[in-house]
Design a protein around this motif. Sequence first.
Motif, PDB file in Angstrom:
ATOM      1  N   TYR A  87       0.822  -1.219   0.000  1.00  0.00           N
ATOM      2  CA  TYR A  87       0.000   0.000   0.000  1.00  0.00           C
ATOM      3  C   TYR A  87       0.854   1.266   0.000  1.00  0.00           C
ATOM      4  N   ALA A  88       2.114   1.135   0.431  1.00  0.00           N
ATOM      5  CA  ALA A  88       3.011   2.300   0.452  1.00  0.00           C
ATOM      6  C   ALA A  88       3.977   2.301  -0.721  1.00  0.00           C
ATOM      7  N   ASP A  89       3.690   1.502  -1.740  1.00  0.00           N
ATOM      8  CA  ASP A  89       4.594   1.379  -2.889  1.00  0.00           C
ATOM      9  C   ASP A  89       4.848   2.744  -3.530  1.00  0.00           C
ATOM     10  N   ALA A  90       6.117   3.074  -3.726  1.00  0.00           N
ATOM     11  CA  ALA A  90       6.484   4.395  -4.267  1.00  0.00           C
ATOM     12  C   ALA A  90       5.961   4.597  -5.678  1.00  0.00           C
ATOM     13  N   VAL A  91       5.925   3.533  -6.483  1.00  0.00           N
ATOM     14  CA  VAL A  91       5.436   3.670  -7.861  1.00  0.00           C
ATOM     15  C   VAL A  91       3.979   4.132  -7.863  1.00  0.00           C
ATOM     16  N   LEU A  92       3.174   3.530  -7.014  1.00  0.00           N
ATOM     17  CA  LEU A  92       1.762   3.900  -6.941  1.00  0.00           C
ATOM     18  C   LEU A  92       1.600   5.362  -6.531  1.00  0.00           C
ATOM     19  N   HIS A  93       2.296   5.760  -5.504  1.00  0.00           N
ATOM     20  CA  HIS A  93       2.100   7.106  -4.965  1.00  0.00           C
ATOM     21  C   HIS A  93       2.728   8.181  -5.850  1.00  0.00           C
ATOM     22  N   ALA A 133      -5.678  -4.047  10.867  1.00  0.00           N
ATOM     23  CA  ALA A 133      -6.313  -3.430   9.690  1.00  0.00           C
ATOM     24  C   ALA A 133      -6.576  -1.953   9.938  1.00  0.00           C
ATOM     25  N   VAL A 134      -6.999  -1.614  11.146  1.00  0.00           N
ATOM     26  CA  VAL A 134      -7.264  -0.208  11.471  1.00  0.00           C
ATOM     27  C   VAL A 134      -5.974   0.597  11.396  1.00  0.00           C
ATOM     28  N   GLN A 135      -4.892   0.018  11.896  1.00  0.00           N
ATOM     29  CA  GLN A 135      -3.614   0.716  11.876  1.00  0.00           C
ATOM     30  C   GLN A 135      -3.120   0.920  10.438  1.00  0.00           C
ATOM     31  N   VAL A 136      -3.306  -0.102   9.603  1.00  0.00           N
ATOM     32  CA  VAL A 136      -2.869   0.024   8.207  1.00  0.00           C
ATOM     33  C   VAL A 136      -3.707   1.066   7.478  1.00  0.00           C
ATOM     34  N   VAL A 137      -5.002   1.067   7.743  1.00  0.00           N
ATOM     35  CA  VAL A 137      -5.859   2.068   7.105  1.00  0.00           C
ATOM     36  C   VAL A 137      -5.454   3.472   7.545  1.00  0.00           C
ATOM     37  N   ASP A 138      -5.167   3.627   8.832  1.00  0.00           N
ATOM     38  CA  ASP A 138      -4.729   4.947   9.310  1.00  0.00           C
ATOM     39  C   ASP A 138      -3.428   5.379   8.632  1.00  0.00           C
ATOM     40  N   ALA A 155     -11.788  -0.417   3.662  1.00  0.00           N
ATOM     41  CA  ALA A 155     -11.053  -1.655   3.943  1.00  0.00           C
ATOM     42  C   ALA A 155     -11.984  -2.821   3.707  1.00  0.00           C
ATOM     43  N   LEU A 156     -11.520  -3.855   3.006  1.00  0.00           N
ATOM     44  CA  LEU A 156     -12.384  -4.996   2.687  1.00  0.00           C
ATOM     45  C   LEU A 156     -11.544  -6.220   2.362  1.00  0.00           C
ATOM     46  N   SER A 157     -12.248  -7.290   2.138  1.00  0.00           N
ATOM     47  CA  SER A 157     -11.609  -8.534   1.699  1.00  0.00           C
ATOM     48  C   SER A 157     -12.449  -9.120   0.584  1.00  0.00           C
ATOM     49  N   ALA A 158     -11.895  -9.114  -0.625  1.00  0.00           N
ATOM     50  CA  ALA A 158     -12.631  -9.680  -1.760  1.00  0.00           C
ATOM     51  C   ALA A 158     -12.795 -11.180  -1.605  1.00  0.00           C
ATOM     52  N   ALA A 159     -11.877 -11.807  -0.884  1.00  0.00           N
ATOM     53  CA  ALA A 159     -11.935 -13.263  -0.723  1.00  0.00           C
ATOM     54  C   ALA A 159     -13.071 -13.679   0.194  1.00  0.00           C
ATOM     55  N   THR A 160     -13.262 -12.952   1.314  1.00  0.00           N
ATOM     56  CA  THR A 160     -14.299 -13.329   2.283  1.00  0.00           C
ATOM     57  C   THR A 160     -15.581 -12.530   2.108  1.00  0.00           C
ATOM     58  N   GLY A 161     -15.521 -11.443   1.353  1.00  0.00           N
ATOM     59  CA  GLY A 161     -16.704 -10.601   1.168  1.00  0.00           C
ATOM     60  C   GLY A 161     -16.836  -9.520   2.208  1.00  0.00           C
ATOM     61  N   GLU A 162     -15.930  -9.494   3.204  1.00  0.00           N
ATOM     62  CA  GLU A 162     -15.987  -8.470   4.243  1.00  0.00           C
ATOM     63  C   GLU A 162     -15.780  -7.074   3.625  1.00  0.00           C
ATOM     64  N   GLY A 163     -16.707  -6.166   3.859  1.00  0.00           N
ATOM     65  CA  GLY A 163     -16.595  -4.798   3.385  1.00  0.00           C
ATOM     66  C   GLY A 163     -16.977  -4.592   1.936  1.00  0.00           C
ATOM     67  N   VAL A 164     -17.202  -5.666   1.182  1.00  0.00           N
ATOM     68  CA  VAL A 164     -17.565  -5.520  -0.237  1.00  0.00           C
ATOM     69  C   VAL A 164     -18.938  -4.875  -0.363  1.00  0.00           C
ATOM     70  N   GLY A 165     -19.841  -5.217   0.529  1.00  0.00           N
ATOM     71  CA  GLY A 165     -21.175  -4.613   0.483  1.00  0.00           C
ATOM     72  C   GLY A 165     -21.122  -3.105   0.663  1.00  0.00           C
ATOM     73  N   GLU A 166     -20.247  -2.646   1.573  1.00  0.00           N
ATOM     74  CA  GLU A 166     -20.108  -1.198   1.778  1.00  0.00           C
ATOM     75  C   GLU A 166     -19.601  -0.520   0.505  1.00  0.00           C
ATOM     76  N   LEU A 167     -18.627  -1.135  -0.136  1.00  0.00           N
ATOM     77  CA  LEU A 167     -18.130  -0.579  -1.389  1.00  0.00           C
ATOM     78  C   LEU A 167     -19.220  -0.573  -2.452  1.00  0.00           C
ATOM     79  N   ARG A 168     -20.015  -1.650  -2.512  1.00  0.00           N
ATOM     80  CA  ARG A 168     -21.076  -1.735  -3.523  1.00  0.00           C
ATOM     81  C   ARG A 168     -22.109  -0.628  -3.294  1.00  0.00           C
ATOM     82  N   GLU A 169     -22.461  -0.375  -2.043  1.00  0.00           N
ATOM     83  CA  GLU A 169     -23.433   0.676  -1.750  1.00  0.00           C
ATOM     84  C   GLU A 169     -22.849   2.063  -2.080  1.00  0.00           C
ATOM     85  N   THR A 170     -21.573   2.234  -1.770  1.00  0.00           N
ATOM     86  CA  THR A 170     -20.928   3.513  -2.108  1.00  0.00           C
ATOM     87  C   THR A 170     -20.928   3.729  -3.617  1.00  0.00           C
TER      88      THR A 170
END
Length: 579
Positions: free
Chosen positions: A177-183, A212-217, A242-257
Amino acid sequence: MREYGPGAARKRRSPAERLRPRLDALRELIGLSRTRLDGATLAEAGRVLDAADERYELSGEHTVVAVAGATGSGKSSLFNALAGADRSDVGARRPTTAEPVACVWSGGWPGAEALLDRLGVSARRRYAPAPGAAALPGLVLLDLPDHDSAVVGHREQVDRMLKLVDAVIWVVDPEKYADAVLHERYLRPLAGHAEVMFVVLNQVDRLPGDAAVQVVDDLRRLLDEDGLALGEHGEPGAAVLALSAATGEGVGELRETLRQFVVERGAADRRLTADVDAAAGRLWPAYVADGRYGLTEPAREEFEDWLAEAVGAGAMGSAAERDWLRHAERACGTPWLRLRLRRRAGARGRGGRPGSGRTSPGRTGASRLWHRDACTEVDVGADAGADDTCATVGGWVPVDGRATARPLVEQAVRTVAGEASEGLPGPWAQAVREAATRGAEGLPEALDRAAAVSEGALRAGPKVRPRWWSVTAVAQGLLTLLQVTGVLWLLAVAVGAAETGEWLSALLVTAIGTAGGPALSWACGVAGRGPARRYGQEAERRLRTAAAVCGRAAVLEPVAAELLRYREVREQYAVAAGL
């Protein structure tokens, strides 16, 4: 005070209503600037206009959202999770996604195919969502190749698509997530597009506890350092999830957004607005002046003073003043003085001393400029045998105007061009200087002609002779008659033709006639200084005005036209930049 209610809603303009005038201004700006700025400077703005024209010709009911990310971030897995089925290949082999894949929630509206044609998505890579997938009507979702792929063609596809889509979902993982190329290559340059960006931390199921909270921060911190506005507390900006495509956690929030984002139908306008902002930001150095600019009145006056000096207006005025006094001397002098001057002029006309006629503009044979401290004029009233040579100070003679005036003219042009271009952006300052230089090419010749006209006007002397010249001439005639009468009377006394006792009266009459003429001439000279000065000042004013007219036509007006052109493009730039 902020207004609420239906009235306030009517006053607020939609993104499209705000964007259209800016696009028109940007188009006008480019048209006005093509001859002043190079193509490379205007290329990005032209690309934005072309992109806007293309996008507005296509469906406005659909929103194109790209899913982008690095190798192994799980973006294809997230794409499939949103589509409700495996529409994009997922595997351990890298890179897996070799070409864009599309999933279209048409919503019953036509036009999605044309959008995909513009994006270059192959027809065999276009899919519909699974029958049981959540409804996201109007969404066109794209799965892009990896932006850090080892295959150059994949990276080029990503860069091209990112310029065309309406919004982007950036997928990052806990490791990169901190990859220099991306940023440095994407997020930082696209910071102005925060309103059409989503940043998703995938694979949170791999993080233990509250990691996960620390990484998001920490991710939010990095995004803030990139200059990316974050959509918090109702403020516009990028959404961080923050989500997990594998488990579906947080995907619903992204879909609603995403559903709310697509329903607004404003993504394309916001994306193009950000593009226009970025293009205007890059054009800022080419259009925004550094402080005040323009041609001030003191600069104009200084320019005209330079030209007056170059054309010798002050010298012409002084020469005209002396010329007026010489005419007054001839008109008010004694008949004996007029006779002597007439004989001297006749001797010069029959081939007398060459060069002795350089006495005034009225006596020169050709049109020329006049300059101070060049050569002392010959006094007409001086002895005919006086040495007619140049002195070092205090005098005025005609000299070659072109050779003498050109350095002063060039200095005047450089000064006024520098004043007018000060503070302007480089291309416009250069245009002002070039306009002044072009106008100055024929200016010395124009000043020569103006000086010749002014000199010709003075050649015949004062157009209106004061009445007191005529009265004085009559008085001088009477005094001369009195002088001759007195002399004859004295002769008569001397030969005995008159009474001896009359010699005193005869002497008095002779003295009055002899002394009265020069005394009257002297008085007229004193009385004529004021009118002569005014005559000289008027001659100087006319030549200054003629020189100023030449300077305005040749230099100031072209410079003013360039400044007006810059003012017009500056106004268009202000509209295009939303200032």
